[in-house]
Scaffold this active site. Sequence first.
Site, PDB file in Angstrom:
ATOM      1  N   GLY A 428       8.310  53.458 -47.505  1.00 27.44           N
ATOM      2  CA  GLY A 428       9.345  54.257 -48.146  1.00 27.44           C
ATOM      3  C   GLY A 428      10.043  53.465 -49.228  1.00 27.44           C
ATOM      4  O   GLY A 428      10.417  53.998 -50.266  1.00 27.44           O
ATOM      5  N   ALA A 429      10.204  52.160 -48.977  1.00 28.75           N
ATOM      6  CA  ALA A 429      10.816  51.255 -49.947  1.00 28.75           C
ATOM      7  C   ALA A 429      10.624  49.835 -49.435  1.00 28.75           C
ATOM      8  O   ALA A 429      10.282  49.614 -48.275  1.00 28.75           O
ATOM      9  CB  ALA A 429      12.300  51.565 -50.126  1.00 28.75           C
ATOM     10  N   HIS A 463      19.902  51.424 -47.202  1.00 28.54           N
ATOM     11  CA  HIS A 463      19.127  50.544 -46.331  1.00 28.54           C
ATOM     12  C   HIS A 463      18.639  49.307 -47.090  1.00 28.54           C
ATOM     13  O   HIS A 463      18.810  48.173 -46.634  1.00 28.54           O
ATOM     14  CB  HIS A 463      17.939  51.329 -45.759  1.00 28.54           C
ATOM     15  CG  HIS A 463      17.103  50.563 -44.779  1.00 28.54           C
ATOM     16  ND1 HIS A 463      17.240  50.716 -43.419  1.00 28.54           N
ATOM     17  CD2 HIS A 463      16.121  49.645 -44.952  1.00 28.54           C
ATOM     18  CE1 HIS A 463      16.381  49.924 -42.801  1.00 28.54           C
ATOM     19  NE2 HIS A 463      15.682  49.261 -43.719  1.00 28.54           N
ATOM     20  N   GLU A 464      18.054  49.533 -48.254  1.00 30.66           N
ATOM     21  CA  GLU A 464      17.474  48.416 -49.015  1.00 30.66           C
ATOM     22  C   GLU A 464      18.552  47.503 -49.588  1.00 30.66           C
ATOM     23  O   GLU A 464      18.360  46.285 -49.676  1.00 30.66           O
ATOM     24  CB  GLU A 464      16.567  48.947 -50.126  1.00 30.66           C
ATOM     25  CG  GLU A 464      15.445  49.856 -49.657  1.00 30.66           C
ATOM     26  CD  GLU A 464      14.621  49.272 -48.521  1.00 30.66           C
ATOM     27  OE1 GLU A 464      14.438  48.033 -48.475  1.00 30.66           O
ATOM     28  OE2 GLU A 464      14.161  50.039 -47.665  1.00 30.66           O
ATOM     29  N   HIS A 467      19.680  45.099 -46.977  1.00 32.08           N
ATOM     30  CA  HIS A 467      18.715  44.014 -46.804  1.00 32.08           C
ATOM     31  C   HIS A 467      18.993  42.832 -47.728  1.00 32.08           C
ATOM     32  O   HIS A 467      18.555  41.709 -47.443  1.00 32.08           O
ATOM     33  CB  HIS A 467      17.301  44.525 -47.101  1.00 32.08           C
ATOM     34  CG  HIS A 467      16.574  45.023 -45.888  1.00 32.08           C
ATOM     35  ND1 HIS A 467      16.483  44.302 -44.724  1.00 32.08           N
ATOM     36  CD2 HIS A 467      15.870  46.170 -45.684  1.00 32.08           C
ATOM     37  CE1 HIS A 467      15.760  44.987 -43.846  1.00 32.08           C
ATOM     38  NE2 HIS A 467      15.381  46.117 -44.402  1.00 32.08           N
ATOM     39  N   GLU A 486      15.787  44.537 -39.772  1.00 27.13           N
ATOM     40  CA  GLU A 486      15.705  45.996 -39.845  1.00 27.13           C
ATOM     41  C   GLU A 486      16.785  46.698 -39.036  1.00 27.13           C
ATOM     42  O   GLU A 486      17.271  47.760 -39.428  1.00 27.13           O
ATOM     43  CB  GLU A 486      14.318  46.468 -39.397  1.00 27.13           C
ATOM     44  CG  GLU A 486      13.167  45.920 -40.235  1.00 27.13           C
ATOM     45  CD  GLU A 486      13.257  46.321 -41.699  1.00 27.13           C
ATOM     46  OE1 GLU A 486      14.098  47.159 -42.059  1.00 27.13           O
ATOM     47  OE2 GLU A 486      12.471  45.786 -42.504  1.00 27.13           O
TER      48      GLU A 486
END
Length: 1025
Positions: A428-429, A463-464, A467, A486
């Site tokens: 997804g990414a 989300h990214e 990270h 994650e």
Amino acid sequence: MEPFTGDRLQLPRNMIENSMFEEEPDVVDLAKEPCLHPLEPDEVEYEPRGSRLLVRGLGEHEMDDDEEDYESSAKLLGMSFMNRSSGLRNNIAGYRQGPDGACSLPSARTMLVCTFVLVVTISVIMVIYLLPRCTFTKEGCHKKNQSLEFIQPIATNGKLFPWAQIRLPQNIMPLQYELTIYPNLTTMKFKGSVEIKIQVLKATRNIILHSSEHNISKVLFASVVSKQEKQAEFLEYKFHDQIAIVAPEALFEGHNYTLKIDYSANISNNYYGFYGVTYEDENREKKYFAATQFEPLGARYVFPCFDEPAFKATFIIKILREEQYTALSNMPKKSSVQMEDRLIKDEFFESVKMSTYLVAFIVGELKNMTQETNGTLVSIYTVPEKIDQVKPALDITVKLLEFYQQYFQSEYPLQKLDLVAIPDIQAGAMENWGLITFREETLLYDNTSSVMDKKLVTRIIAHELAHQWFGNLVTMQWWNDLWLNEGFATFMEYLSLNKNFRQLSSYEDFLIARLKTMKKDSLNSSHPTSFSVQSSEQIEEMFDSLSYFKGASLLLMLKSFLTEDVFQHCIIQYLHNYSYASIQSDDLWNSFNEITRETLDVKTMMKTWTLQPGFPLVTVQRKEKQILIRQERFFLSTANSGIHTLDSSHLWHIPLSYITSNCKPHECPHVALLDKESDVLNLEEEVQWVKFNMDMTGYYIVHYADDDWEAIINQLRRNISVLSDQDRTGLINNIFELSSLGKVSLKKAFDLIDYLGNETHTAPIMEALSQTDLIFNLLEKFGEIELAKKTVTRVANLLKRQIQEQTWTDEGTLSERELRSILLDFACTHRLESCNTKAMKLFQEWVESNGTKSLPTDVMPVVFKVGAKTEAGWTFLFEKYDSLESEAERNKILEALASSEDVRKLHWLMKASLDGNIIRSQKLSHIIRIVGRSFAGHLLAWDFVKENWNRLVQKFHLGSYTIQNIVAGTTHLFSTKTHLSEVQTFFEAQSEATSQLRCVQEAMQIIQLNIQWMEKNLKNMTSWM
């Protein structure tokens, strides 16, 4: 990395537990084998047999001829059959014929030699034949569940390879890489050169690092002091993706050296490493694009490197490209120099210290939109024709980047942040530091995007970006602690949306995802969040919903127990302590304990959650002013009642929260810590009911005594507002899951959802539809059509008012619009009311306008699905799919095409996606899951997977999230012993690595549970439904 599923909920990815380094090795005498590069005394390693069970390439190097196997075996034992045979022939001379024709007795020397040869021969035979299923090859002995044995691997040139483990030795540390890449996007090949500065931590002659599928042409070695380059020999051991550079001189501890390796390789076609993409622009002209995907083990396919997370270093990237292309990497561009042959050489600034899996570069035709915030230039890149779809993502990114810096009290450390929409990408990414890659559908947004599309884009960006701190700044040492990356990124994804985009009601998605994850975690195939892994397949399988959503759920539970202020303080401390470092789970909990040590030992508490699989079932019994509570493991078993008795070493420390019928706002919730098997809670007064696990923030299921279940059911019938929508969702989930254990009857579960006619929130309705839809699908696929219809009718009658109130518009709050999509999809799927008539009318109007008429985005999927049921409608939709630029609209059309009841069309769709020309292969797992859910396609999907298994694992990697999705999506509705046998037989006929995949074990257990459910419920349902 964000695994991608076409389902609206990101429900990632299953692994066989091997006992490593526990038994004494069986030592084989290798002393007789001459070796130019033997293991140094301090580098002798014992290779665990179990660690080789699932290594990529198992079987690829096995010899085809028995003779080669025997010769290899003899070589491993330091012997030569030819020499021994020659010795036997020569020793015949020891027997002399006497004058009478009789043989005289052999000499003592001859007897000794013969005895020795006999012993050796018997030993060889025993090694080869008496070790069950053991085949000696150049890689050694590969056998299931082996004890430890001494192994000296053989390099591709026949010499002994000086390292036997999958993990790299710790005697060398990389300091800096200088990588030059020249890709040819037409031939799909590239040339590379990498210069690695290393530091020796322990004296050695051998430098072991990763390299896979490289044609290495030159290896040079130099001391930093002398700077004199010398040619160095290298050995390759393909089985572990490793090479050994044999230094021309001893490497001394504390000294620095430089390696320079020139090589060439192919640009990949399987979404891994440095992979190529072709696509057509708006003028139907073929275009070329190349991007990297290194997580988890892809960097070694692109350049020789120390490809483990703990080997952090800095990187200088240089890319040669043709003029029409743009090159991007993690850092800002330092210079662009015109070279010969109309090539341009881009050099990027030296990176911060980071792991190899975060290195990234892209070459393609791109346009971008930018905005600066706090000294960081944020850019959204896409192919030129889609540049008008990037503005929403830019606004979201800037807002979230500012929030994270404030929340973590830590500045984003790079000068730029690029987000790039890739035309074709499996994940997804991917969170590459400073260069995040996305699917187009998870980054781009236009006027055909629905509320769920917008929520998806926002979530994936959140989300990214998380990270960039959790995973990039602070990184797990090894993949066993993937959840530290994650789990934190998933938790922060929802926390950031809840604080910055409350209108998206993302808490509902997080809740539903947690509940689905608990279903997976209740199976025998589950694993702890921190779990030992070695092989590539095991590492790939760690990217599942347990690492993502169980990890996030445990953090949510901890935040709720500590309070948000304390929790935030703890993670700020954690980021401060370990910036640019590689850590383990204990380091996280130690940081928490620095803050909480006087009130709570977080480390002791949380290790009960991360080091064992599953979760607890808390049983509650109300008795006057007392509440009796007891914990045990919630376990969906095919053999017993599903409850595991706990010993003291397997107890959870459970932060309990609860409310009662007499709760006053300032008093609730009540909290308590259950750290033993059972306990008693005292109330100040008697209450009508009690509800544990407030807002479902705890990672456990609650079972009540019969009277207490009845009290809760009656309360829901009277007034639902006394319980939050999250509490109501949790109750629906818990009672249906408990019915699977036989703790409550299925009828009582349906009694609880009788209140749904009064439900106004999305999450409870979604959970009720999810639970009953599974029952409908099982009954339908089993052939119990009438009973399946009765199940739908009962639920439809409960939701009749809400369905009738829906309009075919995009009006209302975002949560109301999402509920509209869900209810109308349910109604049209089951042909309720006049749903299909209204949908077909809108579809015909859209067709008559040649697709130019604007449809309400939230009902567009339903309209397309109904239209695709006709031959003409399906054909028109496919033509539009091929011509549209909007990825959001194309996705809705593709879902409709895959919902057809024509098996020929369904088979064609799956094949076209596997081929990857007309339909991208990144869509295949989603197509297969949709086909696998339908009555027409569920057997077809499984047959397709069986017929194309080898192509699937070649394209998507064994153990990958996509393979997990495909296995689950084609088997989860089987409920007969015939299907169980078929699935089991198929996977057992594949490689050992395949049959031991955790997703395969999970699939077979789910089929067994479905069989069990049918045997237990089918007859009873007929009587009361």
